[in-house]
Scaffold this active site. Structure first.
Site, PDB file in Angstrom:
ATOM      1  N   GLU A 164       4.544 -11.946 -18.170  1.00 21.07           N
ATOM      2  CA  GLU A 164       4.917 -13.254 -18.709  1.00 21.07           C
ATOM      3  C   GLU A 164       6.140 -13.779 -17.991  1.00 21.07           C
ATOM      4  O   GLU A 164       7.045 -13.030 -17.645  1.00 21.07           O
ATOM      5  CB  GLU A 164       5.220 -13.140 -20.203  1.00 21.07           C
ATOM      6  CG  GLU A 164       3.994 -13.208 -21.071  1.00 21.07           C
ATOM      7  CD  GLU A 164       3.206 -11.919 -21.060  1.00 21.07           C
ATOM      8  OE1 GLU A 164       2.160 -11.864 -21.667  1.00 21.07           O
ATOM      9  OE2 GLU A 164       3.658 -10.963 -20.444  1.00 21.07           O
ATOM     10  N   SER A 194       9.547  -2.053 -26.451  1.00 19.33           N
ATOM     11  CA  SER A 194       9.959  -0.674 -26.136  1.00 19.33           C
ATOM     12  C   SER A 194      10.692  -0.032 -27.303  1.00 19.33           C
ATOM     13  O   SER A 194      10.495   1.157 -27.605  1.00 19.33           O
ATOM     14  CB  SER A 194      10.835  -0.665 -24.884  1.00 19.33           C
ATOM     15  OG  SER A 194      10.108  -1.093 -23.764  1.00 19.33           O
ATOM     16  N   ASN A 244       2.957  -3.638 -19.275  1.00 20.50           N
ATOM     17  CA  ASN A 244       3.969  -4.657 -18.994  1.00 20.50           C
ATOM     18  C   ASN A 244       5.163  -4.686 -19.939  1.00 20.50           C
ATOM     19  O   ASN A 244       6.193  -5.260 -19.595  1.00 20.50           O
ATOM     20  CB  ASN A 244       3.319  -6.046 -18.998  1.00 20.50           C
ATOM     21  CG  ASN A 244       2.389  -6.245 -17.821  1.00 20.50           C
ATOM     22  OD1 ASN A 244       2.628  -5.715 -16.752  1.00 20.50           O
ATOM     23  ND2 ASN A 244       1.323  -6.991 -18.027  1.00 20.50           N
ATOM     24  N   TYR A 245       5.044  -4.100 -21.133  1.00 19.15           N
ATOM     25  CA  TYR A 245       6.101  -4.275 -22.134  1.00 19.15           C
ATOM     26  C   TYR A 245       6.736  -2.972 -22.597  1.00 19.15           C
ATOM     27  O   TYR A 245       7.920  -2.938 -22.896  1.00 19.15           O
ATOM     28  CB  TYR A 245       5.551  -5.041 -23.339  1.00 19.15           C
ATOM     29  CG  TYR A 245       5.282  -6.485 -23.024  1.00 19.15           C
ATOM     30  CD1 TYR A 245       6.321  -7.407 -22.980  1.00 19.15           C
ATOM     31  CD2 TYR A 245       4.006  -6.927 -22.725  1.00 19.15           C
ATOM     32  CE1 TYR A 245       6.091  -8.731 -22.660  1.00 19.15           C
ATOM     33  CE2 TYR A 245       3.759  -8.245 -22.396  1.00 19.15           C
ATOM     34  CZ  TYR A 245       4.800  -9.148 -22.374  1.00 19.15           C
ATOM     35  OH  TYR A 245       4.567 -10.446 -22.045  1.00 19.15           O
ATOM     36  N   ILE A 246       5.972  -1.919 -22.697  1.00 19.22           N
ATOM     37  CA  ILE A 246       6.528  -0.631 -23.123  1.00 19.22           C
ATOM     38  C   ILE A 246       7.078   0.093 -21.908  1.00 19.22           C
ATOM     39  O   ILE A 246       6.372   0.287 -20.916  1.00 19.22           O
ATOM     40  CB  ILE A 246       5.442   0.232 -23.807  1.00 19.22           C
ATOM     41  CG1 ILE A 246       4.936  -0.458 -25.077  1.00 19.22           C
ATOM     42  CG2 ILE A 246       5.978   1.618 -24.129  1.00 19.22           C
ATOM     43  CD1 ILE A 246       3.727   0.220 -25.703  1.00 19.22           C
TER      44      ILE A 246
END
Length: 768
Positions: free
Chosen positions: A35, A523, A725-727
């Site tokens: 993003e 995370s 992509n996020y963790i």
């Protein structure tokens, strides 16, 4: 008649890792984008903007519909707030504008990847990217990305191969003789004739307008037929021709397919790798996108428009000044040659749909991409030391007398608590997707005393629907923001945009943007969830709990997907498989009962389930097993003959297939007798071995049952996006090391390469 008890516990079909059931979107790893928080970042001050991947995705659009109520209920309970304090902040770095370099003459030959001189000019480089542990090196200069860069350019799509002369577009019943340029465009639509895209009126309109434009550019039809109305066009002959081509391709033998695949790989090999600072590194998308019809995601206003062919004159190559410039296709020249070592792309071109740039970049497992990922997650970790101050201020400013400060406070609350993206301005010709700052009056519904209903299309046109409880002051502010004369169509945050919001956030921490909050909260939530998992149970049970934690994060980030078309069939197949394993286990226990009567009296609970299987159910299982056996031998016979044909050997005689089928007939007769008598024909009289087989089957049944539950739980939630992509990948590495779970059960080979820095830098005691 002897029916052998089949030891199915040693099946060559291995238990499928739970992680493999999560790969639903099927996009290549190198194409998974992150993003951008609604912001566009300038990477070349002279001309280049960050590409908008979402606007010109060439893959078929994913039609995603939210399951709002179910998702919203779970989302309410996910949040846990961090109170950890880390006062250490990164030094703010300034990146100078990039100067455009002049063109240089094209050289004649491309370099050989196997013989690229290293920096000292004395020896060949054999260092592989996997051996370069960049995360152990210090690099304070974030402006310069590389010193030397050599590559072989890009692969262009093949030239258009015209249709056979008897295959035509028909207009009002008359065949139309089209020039090749227009015929190619018609073929793009004909190939999609039975898809949902071709039935979309917007898709039809945009395609037809562009087709008529190309037809005019190429001189019109050759036989005088004037094409004016889409409704009078008949694409069926072209569609049927394409279907025939597909069917013929499917009928190729495995050996022929393998040969074609090898030829393709040999052709692509020189383009797959480059040399970056003397190291051989993989290139990501080294192919120029082929022409076609743009699909877009969701209700995109440009769906159906023609993506025009890209020529070498449209392409800018980027490499070092001493590198040999790859030769362009015959008869063409490169648009420009650059030597910009402050960017991470090898080639770029401008596409015509949204007039943005597309790039050839390094692969996901490259050192530069790894550095980018590492910095992103470290920036999120750094937010731990500032999140307390941010929350304290936005809660205080909810009552500010300055309207802008109130709007910033509510926006920060939404981004932090509900993980909304920042959102940005959209042009009229873009899909109507919004984020926090671009929410409109109609996207937020207020239900006193403190309930807020979000309902809007977010990134990729995925519906965001959540009914949530908010702070009392937040509800009051939203009431104020919606106060007349505001009405549907008006912006909720009329004094705020992402640039103002991000400028405010950077007062707390260098480089802090709204985007960092999603990474941080994802995370942090994963860390909290993993802390709740006990270190006990089988690997399958631990994986189930890991996926549940991952699902919590995916729900928080609104990573939804539709239930796939094959989901019901897949669940039915898995259920049938478990049922067949249960039947095999019961047969083994019946055999033990026949051999050891004393054991039956001594341990009646062990044999209690023997009577659970009714005859009708058992007969249905028999029928499925027999059908699978017949199908197995038919395919085996065909496969063997295809191999023999390829090797120029005589085919197997039909008697061989009959011999195999006679074995299945014997098995079927034995099952029928077994169904009537209730007795199993015993070939293995060792009770202990039979018990051992029962234990193995029970383990397999447990594993399959866990996988089935996981499949059902994940049917409407996309785990891959949050995991990739996020963790922070180090959390997954810590989980695997601490709980004794093989990393390959969670990360594919591509992800293990992409996150090699995380695998080697985090031990089991690392914490986000």
């Amino acid at each position: 008649m002897t029916v052998k008890l089949k030891d199915d516990t040693s099946s060559d079909e291995e238990d499928v890792p739970l992680a493999t059931t999560l790969k639903r979107n099927k996009r290549k790893l190198g194409e998974l984008d992150e993003e951008d928080g609604g912001l566009k970042v300038v990477s070349d001050a002279s001309s280049v903007k960050r590409e908008d991947k979402d606007a010109i995705d060439s893959d078929e659009a994913l039609s995603k519909v939210a399951s709002p109520q179910k998702i919203a209920k779970k989302a309410k309970t996910i949040r846990k707030r961090s109170t950890e304090v880390d006062t250490k902040a990164d030094k703010k770095t300034k990146r100078p504008a990039v100067k455009k370099t002049p063109k240089i003459p094209k050289r004649e030959h491309s370099f050989e990847l196997q013989n690229v001189d290293s920096e000292d000019g004395n020896k060949e480089s054999s260092e592989d990217v996997a051996e370069f542990k960049w995360w152990e090196k210090e690099n304070d200069d974030e402006t310069v990305k590389w010193t030397t860069l050599k590559h072989n350019g890009v692969i262009f799509p093949p030239k258009y191969d015209p249709l056979p002369t008897h295959i035509k577009l028909y207009y009002d019943g008359n065949p139309v003789d089209l020039p090749p340029q227009a015929e190619e465009v018609v073929g793009f639509f004909a190939a999609l004739l039975e898809s949902d895209h071709a039935k979309n009126p917007v898709f039809q309109k945009n395609f037809f307008e562009d087709f008529l434009e190309v037809l005019k550019e190429s001189g019109g039809t050759r036989n005088g037929v004037e094409v004016k109305k889409f409704e009078l066009c008949d694409f069926s002959k072209i569609f049927d021709y394409f279907q025939l081509q597909k069917d013929q391709k499917k009928q190729l033998s495995p050996q022929e397919k393998k040969k074609l695949r090898q030829e393709k790989e040999e052709f692509e090999e020189p383009y797959k790798f480059c040399f970056l600072d003397g190291r051989k590194e993989q290139v990501g998308n080294f192919r120029i996108e082929p022409p076609g019809l743009f699909r877009g995601r969701g209700a995109h206003p440009k769906t159906g428009k023609l993506k025009r062919r890209v020529y070498p004159e449209d392409v800018v190559l980027n490499l070092d000044r001493e590198a040999t410039v790859p030769p362009p296709p015959e008869g063409h020249n490169w648009g420009e040659i650059r030597h910009d070592n402050t960017v991470q792309w090898l080639a770029m071109w401008r596409e015509n749909i949204s007039n943005s740039f597309k790039y050839v970049r390094f692969a996901a497992n490259s050192s530069l991409k790894g550095m980018s990922d590492f910095k992103k997650f470290e920036k999120a970790r750094q937010l731990k030391g500032y999140i307390g101050a941010v929350r304290k201020d936005y809660n205080k400013n909810l009552k500010s007398k300055v309207m802008l400060e109130r709007q910033i406070a509510v926006a920060c609350y939404f981004i932090d608590v509900f993980a909304l993206r920042a959102g940005g301005e959209k042009a009229d010709d873009e899909a109507d997707t919004v984020g926090c700052c671009s929410l409109r009056y109609e996207h937020v519904t207020l239900k006193p005393p403190t309930t807020v209903i979000f309902d809007f299309l977010g990134k990729d046109s995925i519906r965001f629907y959540q009914e949530v409880e908010v702070e009392k002051q937040v509800f009051k502010n939203l009431t104020l923001f919606k106060k007349p004369p505001k009405k549907p169509g008006h912006e909720l945050f009329d004094r705020l945009d992402p640039s103002i919001l991000n400028k405010h956030l950077q007062n707390y921490m260098p480089g802090l943007t709204a985007k960092v909050f999603r990474t941080y909260n994802a995370s942090k939530t994963m860390q909290d969830q993993l802390d709740l998992i006990p270190n006990e149970g089988t690997v399958a049970e631990k994986l189930l709990k890991y996926n549940a934690a991952n699902r919590t994060v995916a729900i928080l980030c609104n990573h939804q997907r539709t239930v796939t078309k094959g989901h019901a069939a897949s669940v039915e197949k898995a259920t049938a498989r478990i049922e067949e394993l249960e039947w095999q286990k019961i047969r083994l226990k019946r055999a033990i009962m026949q051999l050891d009567k004393i054991e039956v009296k001594r341990n009646p609970k062990y044999f209690a389930e023997v009577n659970d299987l009714v005859k009708e159910q058992e007969a249905a299982i028999h029928s499925r097993v027999i059908e699978k056996e017949r199908d197995k031998y038919v395919k085996k016979f065909a496969r063997e003959n295809e191999k023999r044909k390829f090797d120029k050997e005589d085919p197997l005689p039909g008697s061989q297939l009959q011999e195999w089928m006679s074995k299945v007939d014997e098995m079927e007769t034995g099952f029928k007798q077994e169904l009537v008598s209730g007795n199993v024909t015993i070939t293995n009289s060792d009770v202990e071995k039979l018990k051992s087989q029962v234990e193995k089957l029970e383990q397999r049944i447990e594993n399959y049952t866990i996988q089935l539950k996981d499949k059902e739980d994940n049917s409407q939630v996309a785990l891959g996006t949050s995991k990739i992509n996020y963790i922070d990948p180090r959390l997954t590495v810590v989980f695997c090391k601490k709980y004794g779970v093989p990393l390959e059960k969670v990360f594919t080979k591509s992800l293990r390469d992409k996150f090699k820095w995380a695998v080697e830098s985090a031990d089991e005691n690392w914490r986000f």
